[in-house]
Scaffold this active site. Structure first.
Site, PDB file in Angstrom:
ATOM      1  N   LYS A   1       0.837  -1.276   0.264  1.00 19.27           N
ATOM      2  CA  LYS A   1      -0.031   0.064  -0.159  1.00 19.27           C
ATOM      3  C   LYS A   1       1.152   1.359   0.090  1.00 19.27           C
ATOM      4  O   LYS A   1       1.810   1.192   0.771  1.00 19.27           O
ATOM      5  CB  LYS A   1      -0.988  -0.134   1.050  1.00 19.27           C
ATOM      6  CG  LYS A   1      -1.854   1.055   1.252  1.00 19.27           C
ATOM      7  CD  LYS A   1      -2.925   1.021   2.429  1.00 19.27           C
ATOM      8  CE  LYS A   1      -3.830   2.123   2.442  1.00 19.27           C
ATOM      9  NZ  LYS A   1      -4.889   1.753   3.648  1.00 19.27           N
TER      10      LYS A   1
ATOM     11  N   SER B   1      -9.571   2.046   2.703  1.00 22.94           N
ATOM     12  CA  SER B   1      -8.626   2.899   2.010  1.00 22.94           C
ATOM     13  C   SER B   1      -7.640   2.061   1.149  1.00 22.94           C
ATOM     14  O   SER B   1      -6.921   2.476   0.421  1.00 22.94           O
ATOM     15  CB  SER B   1      -7.833   3.925   2.964  1.00 22.94           C
ATOM     16  OG  SER B   1      -6.954   3.035   3.772  1.00 22.94           O
TER      17      SER B   1
ATOM     18  N   SER C   1     -10.280   0.038   6.814  1.00 19.89           N
ATOM     19  CA  SER C   1      -9.609   0.163   5.341  1.00 19.89           C
ATOM     20  C   SER C   1      -9.091  -1.436   4.899  1.00 19.89           C
ATOM     21  O   SER C   1      -8.615  -1.232   3.968  1.00 19.89           O
ATOM     22  CB  SER C   1      -8.454   1.043   5.376  1.00 19.89           C
ATOM     23  OG  SER C   1      -9.049   2.211   5.649  1.00 19.89           O
TER      24      SER C   1
END
Length: 423
Positions: free
Chosen positions: A75, A144, A168
């Site tokens: 990420k 996210s 997330s």
């Protein structure tokens, strides 16, 4: 035999270790799948030559680590020394960190190949990145950790790291039909991960099998991976609708009710569980706002015009205005909530709860509702989502299993028992 990109990480490790598959071949297969699925927009940074060079280095090495050449997506709020870390923000378009995050260093040490950086929402918050749902481009993939979930679901990479401050990891994994795992708070190092909330942020794993959770968890803890027990006894399960139950759509409510009935019929001891206090989500919000407003002081004070209104006005400004006393009250309430849950887990082994309100919503302006995840982020409990069929629009639904703090391995074993009864 599965084509290489469709192997789970654990299946790939077995072939890599046996010498029937090379890291270069696996990496090339993942890169080809990423090229074929480029319209999903899962990657913020992907350099095929760089990834192949890493894979060749693993193949040339003598003794291989636990990952043996498996590609991993990272990420884009997690530092990588050889790739940009942009945080999903125009403030950091070409930012090159001075070192790898601890989690990345551990993956490299275990002979993992860092395939690339996956798309995140702006600072792992509300404002979406470009990623679309891998099964329907008109729907959000969640967030996210948007790119991580979409890339794993589309077989572009078998493993990916996400983070969770609200929902997330669990929510995008559920939306995309894969497994998401958030460990007990504090188990995984956050060194080199952009901090949003020091009392909430948790590194997590997105993958396609429970054995893969155990594998990458072992790597991140620098421990021998837990061997998932698929012959464990039926667990004691608490059916926890949570105070947000009315926000679950009828497909999700029916799925949870049906799952509870199936598991009870299979031998699980099932009981209803109610959480207190009912306003626990309000306390999560206060902690989120207060800490984020201070942790993003540089971005707010120096680059405020480059922040989205959703972050600047919707989170940071209210957080600046929140009195310290309100924050302290929320911290104290959260501590009491965790103690209550510790007592509850004397009576159950695992909780069954919704992973999300329903299928991934249509539209790309939002990544969905995190209320069914924020509760457990605040609780510091380990949790994971398992794929559990589809909703009325044909998109995936998940069920969430929640374990006792620092009993993550017991949660994995209970999840294996549940998974076997759902299929």
């Amino acid at each position: 035999m599965n084509s290489p990109e469709r192997l789970t990480a654990s299946q790939a490790v077995a072939q890599l270790t046996a010498g029937t598959l090379t890291a270069e071949a696996l990496t090339r297969a993942c890169l080809e799948q990423a090229r074929a699925g480029a319209e999903i927009k899962a990657w913020a940074w992907l350099d095929p030559e760089q990834a192949i060079a890493q894979a060749r280095a693993v193949d040339r090495a003598g003794r291989k680590g636990l990952l043996a050449g498996v590609p991993v997506g990272i990420k884009d709020i997690i530092d990588t020394i050889d790739m940009p870390t942009g945080h999903g923000s125009p403030i950091y378009p070409r930012h090159r960190p001075f070192a790898d995050a601890a989690c990345v260093a551990l993956i490299r040490a275990a002979s993992g190949v860092i395939l690339g950086k996956t798309v995140t929402t702006e600072f792992a918050n509300r404002h979406p990145g470009p990623t679309v749902h891998p099964h329907n481009a008109e729907h959000t993939p969640g967030g996210s950790s948007s790119g991580s979930a979409a890339a794993v679901a589309d077989f572009q990479v078998p493993l990916a790291l996400g983070t969770q401050t609200g929902g997330s990891v669990i929510r995008p994994a559920a939306f995309c039909g894969v497994i998401g795992y958030k460990p007990s708070f504090g188990e995984f190092s956050r060194v080199g991960v952009k901090m949003q909330c020091h009392n909430l942020d948790t590194l997590g794993i997105i993958c396609r099998s429970l054995e893969d959770v155990a594998l990458l968890r072992g790597v991140l803890l620098a421990q021998e991976p837990h061997r998932v027990d698929r012959r464990s006894a039926a667990p004691r399960i608490g059916f926890c609708r949570t105070p947000a139950w009315e926000h679950a759509d009828r497909d999700t409510q029916a799925l949870l009710q049906r799952t509870a009935e199936v598991l009870a019929a299979a031998g699980a001891k099932m009981r209803e569980i109610a959480l207190t206090p009912a306003d626990v989500l309000d306390h999560h919000r206060r902690i989120f706002e207060f800490e984020a407003a201070r942790n993003y002081a540089y971005e707010y004070e120096v680059h405020g015009e480059k922040l989205s209104p959703a972050l600047r006005d919707g989170l940071l400004a209210p957080g600046r205005a929140l009195p310290l006393a309100a924050y302290v009250e929320a911290i104290e309430t959260a501590e009491a909530f965790r103690r209550n849950l510790d007592d509850l887990f004397a009576e159950v082994d695992v909780l069954l709860a919704p992973s999300a309100p329903g299928e991934a919503p249509k539209g790309l302006g939002s990544t969905g509702d995190a209320r069914f995840n924020a509760i457990w982020t605040l609780a510091w409990t380990p949790c994971l989502t398992l794929p559990a069929g589809n909703g009325r629009n044909g998109l995936p639904l998940g069920i969430q299993l929640v374990g006792q703090r620092f009993r993550d391995e017991a949660l994995l074993d209970a999840a294996a028992w549940v998974e076997a009864r759902l299929h």
